[in-house]
Design a protein around this motif. Structure first.
Motif, PDB file in Angstrom:
ATOM      1  N   GLU A 184      -1.795 -61.534 -26.585  1.00  0.00           N
ATOM      2  CA  GLU A 184      -1.260 -60.939 -25.291  1.00  0.00           C
ATOM      3  C   GLU A 184       0.181 -60.785 -25.190  1.00  0.00           C
ATOM      4  O   GLU A 184       0.851 -62.101 -25.484  1.00  0.00           O
ATOM      5  CB  GLU A 184      -1.868 -61.891 -24.222  1.00  0.00           C
ATOM      6  CG  GLU A 184      -1.382 -61.336 -22.657  1.00  0.00           C
ATOM      7  CD  GLU A 184      -2.185 -62.276 -21.711  1.00  0.00           C
ATOM      8  OE1 GLU A 184      -1.556 -62.449 -20.586  1.00  0.00           O
ATOM      9  OE2 GLU A 184      -3.229 -62.751 -21.891  1.00  0.00           O
ATOM     10  N   LYS A 206       0.787 -64.960 -26.515  1.00  0.00           N
ATOM     11  CA  LYS A 206      -0.432 -65.641 -26.523  1.00  0.00           C
ATOM     12  C   LYS A 206      -1.513 -65.360 -27.422  1.00  0.00           C
ATOM     13  O   LYS A 206      -1.523 -64.097 -27.602  1.00  0.00           O
ATOM     14  CB  LYS A 206      -1.231 -65.650 -25.046  1.00  0.00           C
ATOM     15  CG  LYS A 206      -0.429 -66.132 -24.019  1.00  0.00           C
ATOM     16  CD  LYS A 206      -0.985 -65.905 -22.577  1.00  0.00           C
ATOM     17  CE  LYS A 206      -0.240 -66.456 -21.577  1.00  0.00           C
ATOM     18  NZ  LYS A 206      -0.717 -66.248 -20.235  1.00  0.00           N
ATOM     19  N   VAL A 240       6.631 -65.440 -24.885  1.00  0.00           N
ATOM     20  CA  VAL A 240       5.568 -66.224 -25.521  1.00  0.00           C
ATOM     21  C   VAL A 240       4.507 -65.223 -25.716  1.00  0.00           C
ATOM     22  O   VAL A 240       4.104 -64.427 -24.814  1.00  0.00           O
ATOM     23  CB  VAL A 240       5.286 -67.334 -24.531  1.00  0.00           C
ATOM     24  CG1 VAL A 240       3.866 -68.030 -25.165  1.00  0.00           C
ATOM     25  CG2 VAL A 240       6.237 -68.478 -24.220  1.00  0.00           C
TER      26      VAL A 240
END
Length: 156
Positions: free
Chosen positions: A63, A7, A5
């Motif tokens: 991120e 961010k 994932v």
């Protein structure tokens, strides 16, 4: 390995109507990255002259999970139609970088190129990263190629 994932944090000035990085097809390896221009540049766009380079803002910070990197790569359509590329391809965004995500573009074409607000300018590939150890030794193993350098295999 699960799906990482990434961010995303909008820059304060960013236009939130510009799409976040996205995969345009089910089999796409790269997510398209779009120009998110500063308010004062949105109407006219940014002009990239032949052989000039510039950092194009995306309006986001990212991120990336530890153990991964984001590779920024050129879009083939921009390269073949207009000579637009990335001079440091692939550009690497490390997992510990938290600054603005900018894309360095270069114009290898022979005419000015206008980068419009929201234009797809690059693609991002998320890849695993291995960090190696480096050790000084007294010698290296022998191979068929040996010390042959550029072009030594007879190919290309």
């Amino acid at each position: 390995m699960g799906q990482p994932v990434i961010k995303v944090l909008w820059e304060e000035w960013a236009d939130r109507e510009v799409a976040l990085p996205s995969y345009e097809t089910a089999g796409a390896a790269g997510a398209d990255i779009r120009a998110n221009l500063k308010p004062e540049d949105r109407d006219a766009g940014l002009v990239l002259s032949p052989m000039a380079r510039m950092i194009v803002p995306t309006g986001i910070r990212v991120e990336i999970p530890l153990g991964f990197e984001m590779q920024l790569r050129p879009r083939s359509g921009l390269a073949i139609k207009h000579g637009i590329s990335l001079p440091n391809t692939p550009g690497t965004i490390d997992s510990d970088y938290r600054g603005p995500l900018g894309v360095i573009l270069i114009n290898y074409g022979d005419s000015d190129f206008v980068i419009g607000h929201g234009d797809r300018i690059a693609q991002a590939v998320i890849a695993p990263v291995l960090q190696a150890q480096y050790a000084v030794v007294d010698d290296l193993s022998d191979t068929k190629r040996g010390t042959g350098g550029f072009g030594s295999t007879g190919q290309g």
